[in-house]
Each structure stands twice: as structure tokens, then as C-alpha cells.
Design an enzyme around this catalytic site. Sequence first.
Site, PDB file in Angstrom:
ATOM      1  N   GLU A 262       3.701   3.285  -2.284  1.00 22.01           N
ATOM      2  CA  GLU A 262       3.232   1.811  -1.837  1.00 22.01           C
ATOM      3  C   GLU A 262       2.755   1.056  -3.254  1.00 22.01           C
ATOM      4  O   GLU A 262       1.789   1.577  -3.788  1.00 22.01           O
ATOM      5  CB  GLU A 262       1.949   1.929  -1.166  1.00 22.01           C
ATOM      6  CG  GLU A 262       2.476   2.812   0.358  1.00 22.01           C
ATOM      7  CD  GLU A 262       2.889   1.835   1.501  1.00 22.01           C
ATOM      8  OE1 GLU A 262       3.142   0.641   1.121  1.00 22.01           O
ATOM      9  OE2 GLU A 262       2.978   2.491   2.388  1.00 22.01           O
ATOM     10  N   GLU A 393       2.426  -9.614 -11.245  1.00 22.16           N
ATOM     11  CA  GLU A 393       1.417  -9.493 -10.254  1.00 22.16           C
ATOM     12  C   GLU A 393       0.068  -9.760 -11.040  1.00 22.16           C
ATOM     13  O   GLU A 393      -0.384  -8.831 -12.049  1.00 22.16           O
ATOM     14  CB  GLU A 393       1.184  -8.140  -9.620  1.00 22.16           C
ATOM     15  CG  GLU A 393       0.393  -7.854  -8.710  1.00 22.16           C
ATOM     16  CD  GLU A 393       0.355  -6.570  -8.203  1.00 22.16           C
ATOM     17  OE1 GLU A 393       0.618  -5.600  -8.625  1.00 22.16           O
ATOM     18  OE2 GLU A 393       0.181  -6.360  -6.899  1.00 22.16           O
TER      19      GLU A 393
HETATM   20  P1  NAD Z   1      -3.066   2.333 -10.704  1.00 23.33           P
HETATM   21  O1  NAD Z   1      -1.409   2.631 -10.571  1.00 23.33           O
HETATM   22  O2  NAD Z   1      -3.359   2.211 -12.427  1.00 23.33           O
HETATM   23  O3  NAD Z   1      -3.864   3.365 -10.145  1.00 23.33           O
HETATM   24  C1  NAD Z   1      -3.808   3.862  -9.059  1.00 23.33           C
HETATM   25  C2  NAD Z   1      -4.351   5.290  -8.700  1.00 23.33           C
HETATM   26  O4  NAD Z   1      -3.504   6.409  -9.624  1.00 23.33           O
HETATM   27  C3  NAD Z   1      -5.682   5.736  -9.398  1.00 23.33           C
HETATM   28  O5  NAD Z   1      -6.322   6.489  -8.570  1.00 23.33           O
HETATM   29  C4  NAD Z   1      -5.211   6.069 -10.713  1.00 23.33           C
HETATM   30  O6  NAD Z   1      -6.437   7.195 -11.206  1.00 23.33           O
HETATM   31  C5  NAD Z   1      -4.088   6.987 -10.447  1.00 23.33           C
HETATM   32  N1  NAD Z   1      -3.363   7.269 -11.691  1.00 23.33           N
HETATM   33  C6  NAD Z   1      -3.294   6.494 -12.861  1.00 23.33           C
HETATM   34  N2  NAD Z   1      -2.237   7.081 -13.490  1.00 23.33           N
HETATM   35  C7  NAD Z   1      -1.656   8.110 -13.029  1.00 23.33           C
HETATM   36  C8  NAD Z   1      -0.633   8.895 -13.236  1.00 23.33           C
HETATM   37  N3  NAD Z   1       0.080   8.785 -14.453  1.00 23.33           N
HETATM   38  N4  NAD Z   1      -0.066   9.755 -12.576  1.00 23.33           N
HETATM   39  C9  NAD Z   1      -0.867   9.883 -11.218  1.00 23.33           C
HETATM   40  N5  NAD Z   1      -1.752   9.182 -10.804  1.00 23.33           N
HETATM   41  C10 NAD Z   1      -2.427   8.186 -11.691  1.00 23.33           C
HETATM   42  O7  NAD Z   1      -3.201   1.081 -10.009  1.00 23.33           O
HETATM   43  P2  NAD Z   1      -4.548   0.467  -9.694  1.00 23.33           P
HETATM   44  O8  NAD Z   1      -4.656  -0.402 -10.897  1.00 23.33           O
HETATM   45  O9  NAD Z   1      -5.510   1.346  -9.381  1.00 23.33           O
HETATM   46  O10 NAD Z   1      -4.148  -0.487  -8.635  1.00 23.33           O
HETATM   47  C11 NAD Z   1      -3.486  -1.677  -8.494  1.00 23.33           C
HETATM   48  C12 NAD Z   1      -2.036  -1.389  -8.289  1.00 23.33           C
HETATM   49  O11 NAD Z   1      -2.101  -0.896  -6.719  1.00 23.33           O
HETATM   50  C13 NAD Z   1      -1.518  -2.885  -7.852  1.00 23.33           C
HETATM   51  O12 NAD Z   1      -0.371  -3.139  -8.740  1.00 23.33           O
HETATM   52  C14 NAD Z   1      -1.488  -3.160  -6.243  1.00 23.33           C
HETATM   53  O13 NAD Z   1      -0.612  -3.854  -6.069  1.00 23.33           O
HETATM   54  C15 NAD Z   1      -1.275  -1.634  -5.887  1.00 23.33           C
HETATM   55  N6  NAD Z   1      -1.621  -1.578  -4.447  1.00 23.33           N
HETATM   56  C16 NAD Z   1      -0.612  -1.523  -3.635  1.00 23.33           C
HETATM   57  C17 NAD Z   1      -0.856  -1.216  -2.288  1.00 23.33           C
HETATM   58  C18 NAD Z   1       0.245  -0.961  -1.421  1.00 23.33           C
HETATM   59  O14 NAD Z   1      -0.173  -0.608  -0.391  1.00 23.33           O
HETATM   60  N7  NAD Z   1       1.465  -1.163  -1.742  1.00 23.33           N
HETATM   61  C19 NAD Z   1      -2.200  -1.061  -1.896  1.00 23.33           C
HETATM   62  C20 NAD Z   1      -3.142  -1.071  -2.968  1.00 23.33           C
HETATM   63  C21 NAD Z   1      -2.800  -1.433  -4.189  1.00 23.33           C
END
Ligand code: NAD
Length: 484
Positions: A262, A393
Amino acid sequence: MSVRTTVVWDYAPAPESADHVRLKDRYGLFIDGDFSEPASGRFVPSINPATEEPIAEVAYGGPDDVVAAVQSARAAHPKWAALPGLERAKYLFRIARLIQERARELAVVETLDGGKPLRESRDVDIPLAAAHFFHYAGWADKLRYGVNAREVSPLGVVGQIVPWNFPLLMAAWKLAPALACGNVAILKPAETTPLTALLLAEICQEAELPPGVVTVLTGDGDTGAALVRAPGLNKVAFTGSTAVGRDIQAALAGTNIPLTLELGGKSANIVFEDAALDQAVEGIVNGIFFNQGHVCCAGSRLLIQESVHDEVIAKLWQRMRRLRVGDPLDKNTDVGAINSAEQLARIEALVAAGEEEGASRQTIECELPERGYWFAPTLFTDVSPAHRIAVEEIFGPVVSVLTFRTQAEAIEKANNSRYGLAAGIWTDKGAKAFEVASALQAGVVWQNTYNHFDPTAAFGGYKESGFGREGGPAGLRPYLQIVQ
Ligand code: NAD
């Protein structure tokens, strides 16, 4: 920048008390039904983004902790999977009830840890998290009805990684269906908002959930990266950015581990000239300023039919100037703190790009607290479809306005995105709404409303917004395998 008109009267402060919140100074990893010191030895404070004060120290799991988490989960799986669905349901009902009982505490902690207005954590995040557990508790003994009467079995140990924008709610979206289907789960909360997931771990203890059925492995991206690569996982589910989603997909390529993603979005909120415009303006505000715009499905691209553009913009600006930005614990606050310094820097960089590329910026004038991370609600007009603010975004309280003349042009512009998560349609013509909705490449389409969530409805994306669905019966499928 235009000046905010004088507000002739103002609300008195109405802060929610945090006195009832009993947080520990430090939280270990929740493995095998109890909190334990991380083998990594690392603890990092979680910061309140509205004050920059530390709230509590949280363990960061390292590679050895990931191994311990998977071992405990593997050991717990056979018994959990063998329980009759009705018995698993009882645990989920208990968790749902305990979330309701501790709702006030959870709402305050969500707001302290993440910066979102208390009004939202109290009225949206926490009730919806409980609703997800209730909903999937109901499914636990009826799984076959969710998958066309086929025989199904659980997948096993599920690794689940969630972002910081809806911390408890995303945990519920992930855990409730996985557990209902007979899987055990290792949840990795986001580094800036781990606290409600740790309270949920306490709730699992209170519900007497067998050890190892839910593991809460706090940490940063390195912890997440180690988790998705850990031997012994049977499924990975991720919500977060498209860049990390890609990295996870690459890590799992060549394995037979199923994955749901997601990811991000740049969703179109389309206002037709026949819409009830005042209602549409409320929907635009809710679409982009809800949770400071930290919403994957935020209506961040506003498409307005040319004939009503000036009227909608005038009404929208009028409404925006009355948004109350500030202390997230104040019950009257509409827009709280930006989740982290990094996220604030990202928003500022994209807004600067918008100005450089020639779009017209209007930001509401309001007093912002001296400490903490803040960004005042911002409107960009004169935006071209190629501008970065129309394509990327922003994940902040910033809306980019584009115009269209015909229905066909609205559809073409809405679909002109590498994302495809959500869309909104504002019109008083039902047939038009259905026609446009069926032409949009978006997982969710709202008509005359926006950002409406319900545990019975499927949610998920097209294109770079990811694949797989969460919510409703569709949300069961990613956690089951068809036996026959
Ligand atoms: P992010 O991808 O940086 O982090 C999300 C999660 O992934 C965190 O728990 C982080 O610690 C972990 N993570 C980071 N690097 C990783 C790796 N290499 N391998 C595995 N896990 C890792 O995103 P963010 O900045 O925390 O969240 C914002 C983003 O999330 C936005 O782009 C937003 O659109 C998206 N989002 C999507 C939905 C959906 O349902 N589609 C819902 C909420 C947020």
C-alpha cells in the site's frame, strides 16, 4: 501571501488533559508475549513533534532481535492456526473491546507521538482501529464465505511494516485480518510513532493472546529491511512510500513469499460545475488538510471545472483562513504538527519547487508555536500538469489546483499520474458520478465525500500506489491460501 482577515472572536483554549496517560520511560521489544531488552542494546527516544520533547525511549531491533521474533512467531503459529475460528474471534473481540476501553488514553498518546489533532485521533483513528478488530473478529469463523466457498488455510508468519501517519489504525488494518485468518504477525511500527503499537502490545497481554501470536518489533528502516529478508517469513505486507515498497519487492523477488504493498498517491478530487459547491469546499478541506495532509489518499490534486473555478477558489480560501493550526491536544485544533523535521523539510522543498516553477502560492497567515514542526495550510493555483507539485506526493497540507473544461478532460487529467490510490467526484448527477468513477484508475472513489473509511470497504491502489487490498472480505484474501 495574502493576509488573514480579522477573526472577530476566537475560541478559548480547550486542551485535552494528558494526566491519565501512564507511559513507561522506556519500552523493550514485545517478543514472545513480553517486553524484553533488545539484543541490539539500542534505545532511541520518540519525540513529540509539537514540542520537540522526548516522550519515551523505544528499543530498535537489530538482526538478532529479528531472528528471535521469527522464532517465537514460528513456535506460536501451529496452535493459533489450529484454533477454531470462533476461538480466534474471541481474542479479536477482546482486543477490540480493550481498545474501546482505553480509547481516551490511546487517542492522547497518538496525538502526542504523531502530532495529529486530538479531534482526529479521538473520533477517527481509535474508533476505526477498534472497528477493524470487531469486523475481522466476525470473519474469523466464516473465512470460506469471504473467498467463494473455497477451502482455505493460513499462510503462517506474516511480517507487517506500517508508516507513521495512522499508527494504531494501520496496525489494526494489518493485524486484524492476519490474525482472523489464523496467521501470526510481526509488526514493525514506524520509528517516529511507535507508542500506540506498544500500548496495543499491552492490550494483547491483557487479552491473554497466546505469546508469539503478535510481536511488536520497534525500530527504523534497518529493522524493517532485516525483517523482510528474515528466513522463516511466509508473507510480507507493507504500507509506506513507493521507494521502500520497490526495495522490498526487489528483496522478495525470486522467493515465493507473497507481498502486498500500500504505497503513495497523488489523488484527484474532481469538482464539476453542477456540484453543491459549499459541500464540495468542505470535502476539499477534509480531503487535503485532514491529518496535516499526511494521508496516502489525500485529495492533493484538486481538479475544478473552469466555469466554477473562481467561485470555488474564493470559497475555499475563505474556509482555509478559518482553519485553526496549533496545539494538537487542543480540541478545537484543525491542523496539528508535521510529523517530523524530515517530513517538514520534504514539504518545504516541494513547496519551494512549486513557487520556482511559477505556480501561485497562498498560505494562510496564522501564529505558529515557536517549537515543534509546523506548516500552514497552502493553496497553489496556476499549476500546470507538469509541475512537480502536480506530480509528486507532498504528504503535507498543500493542495495543487488544476482546471478542466469537459468530463473527458477531467478523466484524462485525473488518470495522468503514476499513482492510482483514490479519487473524489463532486456532482449532483448520479449517472455522471458512476460514469467517471468507472473510468478512473483509482482503488477508491468517493462521491460527494472524501476520506471516508470503513472496515467493510476494500482499500488499495493501482499503478505505483501498490497492489493487494485491505478491508472487508477482500482484505482476507492476502492472508489465506486456497487449499481446494
Ligand atoms: P517509509 O516508506 O519511509 O516508511 C514506512 C515504514 O517502512 C516505516 O516503518 C519504516 O521504518 C519502514 N522502512 C523504511 N525503510 C525500509 C526498508 N528499506 N525496508 C523495510 N522497511 C523500511 O514511508 P513513510 O515516510 O513512513 O510514510 C509515508 C508514505 O507512506 C507516503 O508515501 C504515503 O503515501 C504512504 N502511505 C500509504 C498508505 C496506503 O495505504 N497506501 C497509507 C499510509 C501511508
